[in-house]
Design a protein around this motif. Structure first.
Motif, PDB file in Angstrom:
ATOM      1  N   UNK A 117     100.213  45.491  68.421  1.00  0.00           N
ATOM      2  CA  UNK A 117     100.031  46.528  67.414  1.00  0.00           C
ATOM      3  C   UNK A 117      99.174  46.062  66.245  1.00  0.00           C
ATOM      4  N   UNK A 118      98.973  44.735  66.113  1.00  0.00           N
ATOM      5  CA  UNK A 118      98.172  44.208  65.008  1.00  0.00           C
ATOM      6  C   UNK A 118      96.777  43.777  65.442  1.00  0.00           C
ATOM      7  N   UNK A 119      96.448  43.997  66.701  1.00  0.00           N
ATOM      8  CA  UNK A 119      95.117  43.630  67.191  1.00  0.00           C
ATOM      9  C   UNK A 119      94.059  44.478  66.494  1.00  0.00           C
ATOM     10  N   UNK A 120      92.996  43.824  66.037  1.00  0.00           N
ATOM     11  CA  UNK A 120      91.939  44.501  65.299  1.00  0.00           C
ATOM     12  C   UNK A 120      90.578  44.186  65.924  1.00  0.00           C
ATOM     13  N   UNK A 121      89.563  45.031  65.635  1.00  0.00           N
ATOM     14  CA  UNK A 121      88.227  44.771  66.188  1.00  0.00           C
ATOM     15  C   UNK A 121      87.709  43.372  65.887  1.00  0.00           C
ATOM     16  N   UNK A 122      88.020  42.850  64.687  1.00  0.00           N
ATOM     17  CA  UNK A 122      87.538  41.520  64.336  1.00  0.00           C
ATOM     18  C   UNK A 122      88.132  40.449  65.242  1.00  0.00           C
ATOM     19  N   UNK A 123      89.371  40.661  65.700  1.00  0.00           N
ATOM     20  CA  UNK A 123      89.981  39.709  66.644  1.00  0.00           C
ATOM     21  C   UNK A 123      89.183  39.672  67.945  1.00  0.00           C
ATOM     22  N   UNK A 124      88.753  40.848  68.392  1.00  0.00           N
ATOM     23  CA  UNK A 124      87.974  40.931  69.628  1.00  0.00           C
ATOM     24  C   UNK A 124      86.615  40.259  69.438  1.00  0.00           C
ATOM     25  N   UNK A 125      86.013  40.463  68.261  1.00  0.00           N
ATOM     26  CA  UNK A 125      84.745  39.786  67.960  1.00  0.00           C
ATOM     27  C   UNK A 125      84.923  38.274  68.007  1.00  0.00           C
ATOM     28  N   UNK A 126      86.038  37.796  67.466  1.00  0.00           N
ATOM     29  CA  UNK A 126      86.309  36.352  67.483  1.00  0.00           C
ATOM     30  C   UNK A 126      86.459  35.844  68.913  1.00  0.00           C
ATOM     31  N   UNK A 127      87.047  36.669  69.798  1.00  0.00           N
ATOM     32  CA  UNK A 127      87.176  36.281  71.200  1.00  0.00           C
ATOM     33  C   UNK A 127      85.795  36.050  71.815  1.00  0.00           C
ATOM     34  N   UNK A 128      84.880  36.972  71.583  1.00  0.00           N
ATOM     35  CA  UNK A 128      83.527  36.841  72.138  1.00  0.00           C
ATOM     36  C   UNK A 128      82.812  35.633  71.552  1.00  0.00           C
ATOM     37  N   UNK A 129      82.997  35.413  70.254  1.00  0.00           N
ATOM     38  CA  UNK A 129      82.381  34.248  69.618  1.00  0.00           C
ATOM     39  C   UNK A 129      82.922  32.957  70.219  1.00  0.00           C
ATOM     40  N   UNK A 139      77.070  37.399  80.778  1.00  0.00           N
ATOM     41  CA  UNK A 139      77.666  38.337  81.730  1.00  0.00           C
ATOM     42  C   UNK A 139      79.184  38.197  81.749  1.00  0.00           C
ATOM     43  N   UNK A 140      79.696  36.974  81.606  1.00  0.00           N
ATOM     44  CA  UNK A 140      81.147  36.781  81.577  1.00  0.00           C
ATOM     45  C   UNK A 140      81.735  37.373  80.292  1.00  0.00           C
ATOM     46  N   UNK A 141      81.049  37.198  79.170  1.00  0.00           N
ATOM     47  CA  UNK A 141      81.506  37.786  77.908  1.00  0.00           C
ATOM     48  C   UNK A 141      81.580  39.310  78.022  1.00  0.00           C
ATOM     49  N   UNK A 142      80.555  39.883  78.611  1.00  0.00           N
ATOM     50  CA  UNK A 142      80.518  41.343  78.784  1.00  0.00           C
ATOM     51  C   UNK A 142      81.659  41.805  79.669  1.00  0.00           C
ATOM     52  N   UNK A 143      81.909  41.067  80.750  1.00  0.00           N
ATOM     53  CA  UNK A 143      82.983  41.470  81.675  1.00  0.00           C
ATOM     54  C   UNK A 143      84.352  41.319  81.015  1.00  0.00           C
ATOM     55  N   UNK A 144      84.561  40.237  80.262  1.00  0.00           N
ATOM     56  CA  UNK A 144      85.839  40.043  79.582  1.00  0.00           C
ATOM     57  C   UNK A 144      86.107  41.179  78.601  1.00  0.00           C
ATOM     58  N   UNK A 145      85.071  41.595  77.881  1.00  0.00           N
ATOM     59  CA  UNK A 145      85.223  42.720  76.947  1.00  0.00           C
ATOM     60  C   UNK A 145      85.530  44.001  77.699  1.00  0.00           C
ATOM     61  N   UNK A 146      84.872  44.200  78.831  1.00  0.00           N
ATOM     62  CA  UNK A 146      85.114  45.419  79.621  1.00  0.00           C
ATOM     63  C   UNK A 146      86.547  45.469  80.133  1.00  0.00           C
ATOM     64  N   UNK A 147      87.055  44.331  80.615  1.00  0.00           N
ATOM     65  CA  UNK A 147      88.439  44.286  81.091  1.00  0.00           C
ATOM     66  C   UNK A 147      89.406  44.577  79.950  1.00  0.00           C
ATOM     67  N   UNK A 148      89.154  43.987  78.781  1.00  0.00           N
ATOM     68  CA  UNK A 148      90.028  44.220  77.622  1.00  0.00           C
ATOM     69  C   UNK A 148      90.005  45.687  77.213  1.00  0.00           C
ATOM     70  N   UNK A 149      88.831  46.296  77.227  1.00  0.00           N
ATOM     71  CA  UNK A 149      88.729  47.719  76.876  1.00  0.00           C
ATOM     72  C   UNK A 149      89.524  48.585  77.845  1.00  0.00           C
TER      73      UNK A 149
END
Length: 397
Positions: A117-129, A139-149
Motif C-alpha cells: 500500500x506504500x509503493x510509490x512511482x519513485x520506488x519503481x524508478x529506483x528498481x530500474x536504476x 530489454x530486461x529492465x523493460x520486461x521487469x517493469x512490464x511484469x510489475x505493471x
C-alpha cells in the motif's frame, strides 16, 4: 456509548510518556480477521485537522470500493500470490516460470520489503536504476517493469490498491536492433549443406513457412495433408522448467531445477493456423516420411511410435533445444552468416515479402495476431514495394 459502524472511523490522541499530546491518529475497519478481530487501516498526523482530512479520504475510498485490506502485505508477498494466480489461470508453464523468475531475481530484491500500500512511482524508478547499475540489459529492465505493471494492475482489479503506481513510470528507451536475415543465396547454401542431416526437412519447413521451433518439433503426421499440400499447426512442444529432482546432481552439485517436455497448444489463437505448402516443401516432407519409415524398420522393437513428423532414429521426441543446437552447428559447417534459429522465421517473412506475397497472407502464415503487427515488424522490408507503388498516369495510358 453506541458502537461505531464499519467505515465510520475512530480518532484518538497520540501522547508521549508525560501525557502530552504529540499528534493524532485515526482508523477505519476494512475487514474481519479469521479470529473475529477487526482489521483496520490507520492514518496519523501532527494536528487533528490533518488527521480528519486523511480519515475522510480513507472513508471515501472505503465507500467507493477502492480501499482493501492488504493486511500490511509486502510487495514480495503480493507478487507470490499473483504468480500463483497466473498459474491457476492456465497460463503457459514457461510463461508462468518467466514471471516467477523475473519476480524472484529482479523485482523482489529491489522492492520486496516495501509495503504494497506504500509503493510509490519513485520506488519503481529506483528498481530500474538498480537494475541498470547491476549491468542488466535494457530489454530486461523493460520486461521487469512490464511484469510489475501487470501484477499491480491485478492488485487494482482485486481492489487492493486504488491505482497502478507503475503506470507513472516510463520504460527505458530501447534501441531497435537491425533484423538479421539471410538472402536467397545464403538460404540455398544452408539448405544444400544440410541435405544429409536427419532434420533437414525441419530446417526447410522453417525457412518456407516461418514456423516456430516448438511448432516444428510438435508437428504430427495427422496434421499434415500432403495430397492437398497443407498442414495445420495444433501443437507446440515446449521445455518446461520445474522443481529440482531430489538426489539428482550435475558437476557434483545438486541441480536447482528440472526440465521436462510438454506438448502444449500454440502460443495464441492466431498461431493455430493452416499453412499451404509449396511443391518443394511437400517433396521434403515425403522424403522425411520415407526416412522415418526406414528408421522404424531398422529400430524394430526399439521404435517408439508417437506420430510426430520429426523424431530421433528410435521415434523419440526431438527437444527444441536439441533442434537449435543442431542448427547452430550446421550454420558453422555451411559457412553462412550466423543468425539465431528464430531469425529463420524472419528470413521466411523476408522471402515471402520479396516475392510479393500480400501482408495479410504473410501475417496468417506466420501466425501473427493481426496484420498491423506484421507491417510494423517488417516495415523496412516493404520499402522496396513502396518505391514500386509510385506511378504516373503515363504508365497506365
Amino acid at each position: 456509548m453506541a458502537k461505531r459502524a464499519n467505515g465510520e472511523g475512530t480518532m484518538s490522541r497520540r501522547k508521549d510518556s508525560s501525557g502530552k499530546t504529540i499528534g493524532w491518529r485515526a482508523s477505519v475497519t476494512v475487514g474481519i480477521a479469521e479470529d473475529g478481530s477487526q482489521k483496520r487501516r490507520w492514518v496519523s498526523g501532527k494536528t487533528q485537522g490533518e488527521v480528519q482530512e486523511k480519515l475522510r479520504a480513507l472513508q471515501s475510498d472505503l465507500h467507493q470500493g477502492t480501499l482493501a485490506d492488504t493486511d500490511r502485505m509486502t510487495v514480495a508477498d503480493f507478487l507470490n500470490h499473483w504468480v500463483a494466480h497466473k498459474e491457476r489461470e492456465g497460463n503457459k508453464p514457461n510463461t508462468v516460470q518467466s514471471y516467477r523468475d523475473t519476480v524472484n531475481r529482479y523485482i523482489t530484491p529491489k522492492l520486496g520489503r516495501v509495503k504494497l500500500e506504500k509503493l510509490r512511482p519513485l520506488d519503481v524508478e529506483h528498481m530500474l536504476t538498480g537494475l541498470r547499475r547491476d549491468g542488466k540489459s535494457t530489454s530486461l529492465q523493460v520486461y521487469a517493469l512490464r511484469v510489475l505493471k501487470m501484477a499491480l494492475q491485478q492488485a487494482v482489479r482485486w481492489q487492493m490498491l486504488p491505482r497502478n503506481v507503475a503506470d507513472a513510470v516510463k520504460p527505458p528507451k530501447m534501441e531497435r536492433q537491425e533484423m538479421q536475415v539471410w538472402d536467397r543465396q545464403q538460404v540455398a547454401d544452408f539448405l544444400k549443406a544440410t541435405e544429409a542431416h536427419p532434420l533437414h526437412a525441419a530446417f526447410y519447413l522453417a525457412l518456407m513457412t516461418g514456423m516456430r521451433r516448438g511448432e516444428l518439433v510438435g508437428l504430427k503426421w495427422e496434421d499434415v495433408d500432403l495430397d492437398r499440400a497443407r498442414l495445420t499447426v495444433r501443437n507446440n512442444l515446449v521445455e518446461v522448467i520445474g522443481a529440482p529432482i531430489e538426489g539428482k546432481t550435475r558437476l557434483k552439485k545438486a541441480t536447482t531445477s528440472s526440465v521436462r517436455l510438454e506438448v502444449s497448444t500454440p502460443k495464441s489463437k492466431a498461431s493455430r493456423r493452416t499453412i499451404v505448402l509449396s511443391k518443394g516443401t511437400v517433396q521434403k516432407l515425403r522424403e522425411q516420411q520415407a526416412r522415418q519409415k526406414a528408421w522404424r524398420e531398422h529400430a524394430a522393437e526399439a521404435w517408439t511410435e508417437q506420430g510426430f513428423v520429426f523424431t530421433t532414429v528410435t521415434g523419440a521426441l526431438v527437444w527444441p533445444s536439441a533442434l537449435a543446437k543442431a542448427y547452430t552447428n550446421l550454420v558453422k559447417e555451411a559457412g553462412v552468416p550466423p543468425i539465431r534459429f528464430h531469425d529463420m522465421r524472419h528470413t521466411a517473412a523476408s522471402l515471402m515479402i520479396s516475392v510479393g506475397i500480400p501482408p495479410k497472407t504473410v501475417s496468417e502464415r506466420l501466425g501473427h495476431s493481426d496484420v498491423a503487427f506484421t507491417l510494423r515488424t517488417y516495415t523496412h522490408l516493404y520499402d522496396a514495394q513502396r518505391e514500386e507503388a509510385a506511378f504516373d498516369i503515363a504508365d497506365l495510358v
